[in-house]
Design a protein around this motif. Structure first.
Motif, short mmCIF file in Angstrom:
data_model
loop_
_atom_site.label_atom_id
_atom_site.label_comp_id
_atom_site.label_asym_id
_atom_site.label_seq_id
_atom_site.Cartn_x
_atom_site.Cartn_y
_atom_site.Cartn_z
N ALA A 132 0.83 -1.17 0.02
CA ALA A 132 0.00 -0.04 0.02
C ALA A 132 0.78 1.06 0.17
O ALA A 132 0.67 2.17 -0.83
N ALA A 133 1.94 1.11 0.98
CA ALA A 133 3.04 2.33 0.93
C ALA A 133 3.56 2.63 -0.44
O ALA A 133 3.95 3.83 -0.73
N ALA A 134 3.90 1.52 -1.13
CA ALA A 134 4.69 1.43 -2.53
C ALA A 134 3.64 2.22 -3.44
O ALA A 134 4.41 2.60 -4.40
N THR A 135 2.46 2.15 -3.31
CA THR A 135 1.39 2.55 -4.35
C THR A 135 0.59 3.70 -4.20
O THR A 135 0.20 4.47 -5.02
N PHE A 136 0.43 4.10 -3.10
CA PHE A 136 -0.34 5.24 -2.54
C PHE A 136 0.36 6.21 -2.87
O PHE A 136 1.30 6.53 -2.46
N LEU A 137 -0.49 6.98 -3.59
CA LEU A 137 -0.01 8.59 -4.08
C LEU A 137 1.56 8.20 -4.86
O LEU A 137 2.56 8.92 -4.71
N ARG A 138 1.68 7.36 -5.43
CA ARG A 138 2.87 6.82 -6.28
C ARG A 138 3.97 6.45 -5.22
O ARG A 138 5.06 6.61 -5.69
N GLY A 139 3.60 6.45 -4.12
CA GLY A 139 4.90 5.77 -3.12
C GLY A 139 5.12 6.80 -1.94
O GLY A 139 5.36 8.02 -2.24
N LEU A 140 4.65 6.28 -0.87
CA LEU A 140 5.10 7.18 0.31
C LEU A 140 6.32 6.36 1.02
O LEU A 140 6.69 5.06 1.21
N PRO A 141 6.86 7.31 1.98
CA PRO A 141 8.14 6.74 2.60
C PRO A 141 7.48 5.55 3.72
O PRO A 141 6.35 5.72 4.22
N LEU A 142 8.38 4.42 3.84
CA LEU A 142 8.06 3.47 4.69
C LEU A 142 8.73 3.02 5.60
O LEU A 142 9.99 3.03 5.41
N VAL A 143 8.48 2.63 6.70
CA VAL A 143 9.35 2.11 7.84
C VAL A 143 8.79 0.80 8.10
O VAL A 143 7.68 0.51 8.40
N GLN A 144 9.67 -0.24 8.28
CA GLN A 144 9.08 -1.56 8.77
C GLN A 144 9.75 -1.79 9.88
O GLN A 144 10.71 -1.76 10.19
N ILE A 145 8.74 -2.46 10.85
CA ILE A 145 9.05 -2.87 12.14
C ILE A 145 8.42 -4.24 12.26
O ILE A 145 7.36 -4.47 12.74
N PRO A 146 9.26 -5.10 11.88
CA PRO A 146 8.96 -6.52 12.16
C PRO A 146 8.70 -6.99 13.37
O PRO A 146 9.66 -6.61 14.49
N THR A 147 7.81 -7.91 13.76
CA THR A 147 7.63 -8.29 15.27
C THR A 147 7.48 -9.66 15.27
O THR A 147 7.30 -10.34 16.26
N VAL A 182 0.94 -10.23 -6.63
CA VAL A 182 1.08 -8.80 -6.91
C VAL A 182 1.91 -8.24 -6.05
O VAL A 182 2.01 -8.74 -4.72
N GLY A 183 2.73 -7.57 -6.45
CA GLY A 183 3.96 -6.84 -5.68
C GLY A 183 4.59 -5.54 -6.19
O GLY A 183 4.62 -5.31 -7.34
N ALA A 184 5.43 -5.30 -5.45
CA ALA A 184 6.38 -4.30 -5.80
C ALA A 184 7.77 -4.11 -4.98
O ALA A 184 7.66 -4.52 -3.78
N PHE A 185 8.68 -3.69 -5.71
CA PHE A 185 9.88 -3.58 -4.99
C PHE A 185 9.68 -2.08 -4.03
O PHE A 185 9.54 -1.02 -4.91
N LYS A 186 9.81 -2.06 -2.67
CA LYS A 186 9.67 -0.83 -2.08
C LYS A 186 10.86 -0.91 -0.78
O LYS A 186 10.87 -1.50 0.11
N GLN A 187 11.62 -0.10 -1.27
CA GLN A 187 12.97 -0.08 -0.01
C GLN A 187 12.36 0.98 1.10
O GLN A 187 11.94 1.82 0.69
N PRO A 188 12.54 0.48 2.42
CA PRO A 188 12.04 1.11 3.36
C PRO A 188 13.10 2.39 3.59
O PRO A 188 14.31 2.31 2.99
N GLU A 189 12.65 3.27 4.35
CA GLU A 189 13.49 4.51 4.89
C GLU A 189 14.61 3.92 6.29
O GLU A 189 15.70 4.27 6.18
N MET A 190 13.76 3.06 6.92
CA MET A 190 14.47 2.27 7.92
C MET A 190 13.74 0.92 8.32
O MET A 190 12.63 0.69 8.06
#
Ligand code: NAD
Length: 353
Positions: free
Chosen positions: A115-130, A155-163
């Motif tokens: 969703a972050a990769a595609t909304f508004l053509r991509g928003l910054p993303l932080v991944q916090i895996p739990t 279905v997917g996209a490459f989306k590199q996180p900010e951190m």
């Protein structure tokens, strides 16, 4: 607190790893120059334990932070959930400077990440895996996506996180079976490129990982994806055990934990390597013993071997009519093998330990 830097074709990002990292997310994000709105996407299972310290830290760092819930479970890793997220992002008035923070296991990270990769053509993303699995695997490497009724991750996209923020303390609330499943991927990383970690696990007698060992397991994934960010070559080694595992999961209608299927898949790959004379000394015995010690199944599930072979051919990683196998040559040394014969695979599946 450790910082691991991941480089990719468009830049780099830090992985912050250590107890207490969750609450420091806001401060770290502010240091990276981010400000404005943040949407913490989580599910009720994870959110009830871990959303509060995260939101408090974000607010303290000056962010306008809100929480968005999506339902828990692989069955919700769908385009419908992504569409719901778009609605909730609009409602929350997110703009191009807002940040999406994915707080949860691999399912949550993949869905919110897409969703972050595609909304508004991509928003910054932080991944916090739990989950352990998402810490050592899913949150690093930039792959995001959802399932279709026809298959997983189609279905997917490459989306590199900010951190990426890895706080081992959040594992305290993770059910034991989920932790064990994550250990399947940790053992896999040991076999691929961390023989010392593998040996420590053998000696550890089933103890939980230290933060330092967790970091070394993450390091294997980081090294491989840096070498091959778009999965054109070397990254295939991360599929060690997965050709078998995906077939088991498919035949079990995905009612089997991925990490459990990977554990058994590792044993099958090791036995196949031994049968073909590809691996040294006691490699197969060591892999089998460590998977068993971890509490993961070592025997393939009871589906007919022919069905397992057929299920391997529906894997999206197939190449023409041959199945690619990643096989161990030693602990810490794996290689890609094409053209493995059906009779050898069937023999391994039928072999009783
Ligand atoms: N993007 C990638 O590169 C990549 C790599 C590997 C796997 N994956 C994907 O990851 C998914 C599997 O992820 P998973 O194994 O993390 O499962 P999951 O996300 O379903 O999490 C397992 C369960 O644990 C709960 N949970 C998570 N963290 C918790 C915590 N700290 N305390 C209590 N409960 C917690 C979850 O809500 C869920 O109920 C699959 O969809 C797979 O396709 C993606």
């Amino acid at each position: 607190m450790q910082t691991i830097t991941v480089t990719h074709p468009a830049g780099s990002y830090p992985i912050f790893l250590g107890d207490g990292a969750l609450a420091q997310t806001g401060a770290r994000l502010a240091e990276l120059g981010r400000r404005g709105r943040c949407a913490v996407v989580t599910n009720p299972t994870v959110g009830q334990h871990h959303a509060e310290p995260l939101l408090a830290g974000l607010t303290e760092a000056g962010f306008e932070a809100g929480r968005i819930n999506i339902p828990d479970g692989e069955q919700h890793k769908t385009l419908d959930t992504v569409a719901d997220l778009y609605d909730l992002f609009v409602e929350a008035k997110l703009d191009r400077h807002s940040t999406i923070i994915a707080l949860g296991g691999g399912v949550l990270g993949d869905t919110a990440g897409f969703a972050a990769a595609t909304f508004l053509r991509g928003l910054p993303l932080v991944q916090i895996p739990t989950t352990l699995l998402s810490m050592v695997d899913a949150s690093v490497g930039g792959k995001t996506g959802v399932d279709l009724p026809q298959g997983k991750n189609l279905v997917g996209a490459f989306k590199q996180p900010e951190m990426v923020v890895i706080d081992p303390a959040v594992l305290a609330t993770l059910p034991e079976a989920e932790y064990r499943a994550g250990m399947g991927e940790v053992i896999k990383h040991g076999v691929i490129d961390a023989p010392d970690l593998f040996a420590e696990l053998e000696q550890g007698g089933g103890q939980k990982l230290s933060a330092e060992q967790l970091a070394r397991s993450v390091g294997v994934k980081v090294k491989v994806v840096q070498e091959d960010p778009f999965e054109h070559g070397r990254r295939a080694v991360l599929n060690l055990g997965h050709t078998f595992a995906h077939a088991f999961e498919r035949l079990a209608n995905f009612q089997m934990r991925h990490g459990e299927a990977v554990g058994t898949g590792l044993v099958c790959a090791a036995r196949l390597a031994a049968r073909l004379g590809l691996c040294a000394g006691d490699t197969t015995e060591r892999i089998t013993a460590l998977v068993a010690q971890t509490g993961l199944p070592i025997e393939p599930p009871g589906f007919p071997a022919e069905d397992i072979w057929a299920a391997m051919f529906t894997d999206k990683k197939r190449q023409g009519n041959t199945i690619r196998f990643i096989l161990p040559r030693a602990i810490g040394d794996v290689a890609i093998f094409d053209n493995i014969r059906k009779e050898d695979v069937l023999a391994v599946l039928k072999e009783k330990l």
